[in-house]
Design a protein around this motif. Structure first.
Motif, PDB file in Angstrom:
ATOM      1  N   GLY A 211     -35.041 -59.506  23.857  1.00 11.12           N
ATOM      2  CA  GLY A 211     -33.809 -59.652  23.086  1.00 11.12           C
ATOM      3  C   GLY A 211     -33.943 -59.091  21.683  1.00 11.12           C
ATOM      4  N   VAL A 212     -35.079 -59.358  21.045  1.00 13.41           N
ATOM      5  CA  VAL A 212     -35.313 -58.809  19.701  1.00 13.41           C
ATOM      6  C   VAL A 212     -35.373 -57.287  19.773  1.00 13.41           C
ATOM      7  CG1 VAL A 212     -36.875 -58.755  17.724  1.00 13.41           C
ATOM      8  CG2 VAL A 212     -36.516 -60.899  18.972  1.00 13.41           C
ATOM      9  N   TRP A 213     -36.078 -56.763  20.779  1.00 16.10           N
ATOM     10  CA  TRP A 213     -36.112 -55.305  20.967  1.00 16.10           C
ATOM     11  C   TRP A 213     -34.701 -54.760  21.128  1.00 16.10           C
ATOM     12  CZ3 TRP A 213     -34.164 -52.369  24.920  1.00 16.10           C
ATOM     13  CH2 TRP A 213     -34.495 -51.000  24.904  1.00 16.10           C
ATOM     14  N   GLY A 214     -33.867 -55.440  21.914  1.00 15.91           N
ATOM     15  CA  GLY A 214     -32.504 -54.967  22.121  1.00 15.91           C
ATOM     16  C   GLY A 214     -31.728 -54.888  20.823  1.00 15.91           C
ATOM     17  N   ALA A 218     -30.613 -51.319  19.062  1.00 14.83           N
ATOM     18  CA  ALA A 218     -29.216 -51.022  18.726  1.00 14.83           C
ATOM     19  C   ALA A 218     -29.036 -50.662  17.266  1.00 14.83           C
ATOM     20  CB  ALA A 218     -28.340 -52.221  19.090  1.00 14.83           C
ATOM     21  N   LEU A 219     -29.945 -51.160  16.420  1.00 11.82           N
ATOM     22  CA  LEU A 219     -29.894 -50.840  14.993  1.00 11.82           C
ATOM     23  C   LEU A 219     -30.731 -49.608  14.645  1.00 11.82           C
ATOM     24  CD1 LEU A 219     -30.262 -54.438  13.505  1.00 11.82           C
ATOM     25  CD2 LEU A 219     -28.175 -53.041  13.533  1.00 11.82           C
ATOM     26  N   GLY A 220     -31.374 -49.009  15.644  1.00 15.79           N
ATOM     27  CA  GLY A 220     -32.198 -47.823  15.411  1.00 15.79           C
ATOM     28  C   GLY A 220     -33.547 -48.123  14.808  1.00 15.79           C
ATOM     29  N   LEU A 221     -34.084 -49.341  15.045  1.00 19.65           N
ATOM     30  CA  LEU A 221     -35.313 -49.768  14.385  1.00 19.65           C
ATOM     31  C   LEU A 221     -36.443 -50.125  15.351  1.00 19.65           C
ATOM     32  CD1 LEU A 221     -33.710 -52.133  11.706  1.00 19.65           C
ATOM     33  CD2 LEU A 221     -34.590 -49.821  11.331  1.00 19.65           C
ATOM     34  N   SER A 222     -36.239 -49.998  16.631  1.00 15.87           N
ATOM     35  CA  SER A 222     -37.243 -50.475  17.579  1.00 15.87           C
ATOM     36  C   SER A 222     -38.530 -49.662  17.548  1.00 15.87           C
ATOM     37  CB  SER A 222     -36.676 -50.482  19.004  1.00 15.87           C
ATOM     38  OG  SER A 222     -36.291 -49.182  19.400  1.00 15.87           O
ATOM     39  N   ALA A 223     -38.486 -48.449  17.039  1.00 18.50           N
ATOM     40  CA  ALA A 223     -39.680 -47.613  16.990  1.00 18.50           C
ATOM     41  C   ALA A 223     -40.756 -48.200  16.098  1.00 18.50           C
ATOM     42  CB  ALA A 223     -39.327 -46.204  16.519  1.00 18.50           C
TER      43      ALA A 223
END
Length: 234
Positions: A211-214, A218-223
């Motif tokens: 969920g946090v990854w999602g 969506a905010l363009g920050l998962s990398a």
């Protein structure tokens, strides 16, 4: 600075811990939380979300002008994935804020990796596991194993010992799934994923960290996420 808000049940203590731990590694993001009242048994028959509670929590997060709202809960897997899609659409239509859920994030991660054969480790009793299997089978997955701890009180899920969860993961791994899911957002599984992946040689995913990854994706920050949260989240 970007921000996201997370909806969680009142008896859940794991979502906030994991969200804060994961976002410490991500610069320029601010997580926020809203609870709705739920402190009882999770094995009662529920056929839909309690919409006033869900939308009330979403409204509280909207008051903080967050950029995104995340429902970090696993119920949509039992109700059917479309319930989570409806929830996201309602939040966007009524509050003007995009939304994600942990169920839809896990679906995205698994489909992106081409994974269909999955196994579940849960804190639940078998009737709940059966609903989970039906929900994910209806979404096109081959659910080849599920193992529950036989608990029913929502808070009790957070007290499960890491060694117990690891043992359960090893047990379902004997059925040769392509991925294992720690299935509950009040289950302390997020910190176990990387070690279990190394031991078992397959992806191991946790509902909260997905969920946090999602939200971050969506905010363009998962990398910015490190590998310690699981191989599919980087």
């Amino acid at each position: 600075m970007k921000s996201f808000g997370t909806i969680t049940p009142s008896s859940n203590i794991i979502v906030e811990r994991v969200t804060l731990a994961m976002t410490r590694d991500v610069p320029d993001v601010s997580p926020h939380f809203a609870r709705f009242g739920f402190a009882g048994r999770s094995d009662t028959v529920v056929e839909d979300y309690h919409w006033p509670s869900m939308m009330g929590a979403a409204q509280l997060l909207a008051d903080a002008h967050v950029d995104l709202i995340c429902w970090n809960g696993s119920k949509g897997g039992e109700l059917g994935f479309d319930r989570d899609r409806v929830l996201c659409q309602r939040i966007e239509d009524e509050l003007g804020i995009p939304a994600v859920t942990s169920v839809l994030a896990l679906d995205q991660l698994l489909r992106g990796a081409g994974i269909e054969r999955i196994a579940f480790v849960t804190p639940f009793r078998q009737p709940v596991n059966d609903k989970i299997v039906r929900g994910w089978t209806a979404a096109g997955y081959d659910c080849i194993a599920d193992l529950g701890a036989g608990l029913s009180d929502n808070f009790s899920y957070s007290t499960m010992a890491p060694d117990v969860l690891k043992g359960m993961a090893r047990q379902v791994a004997t059925e040769k799934p392509d991925a294992i899911l720690f299935y509950c957002t009040n289950l302390p599984g997020a910190g176990l994923c990387a070690d279990m992946e190394s031991e078992l040689g397959i992806p191991v995913l946790d509902f909260v960290s997905a969920g946090v990854w999602g939200a971050l994706s969506a905010l363009g920050l998962s990398a910015s996420l490190p590998r310690k949260w699981g191989r599919l989240l980087v």
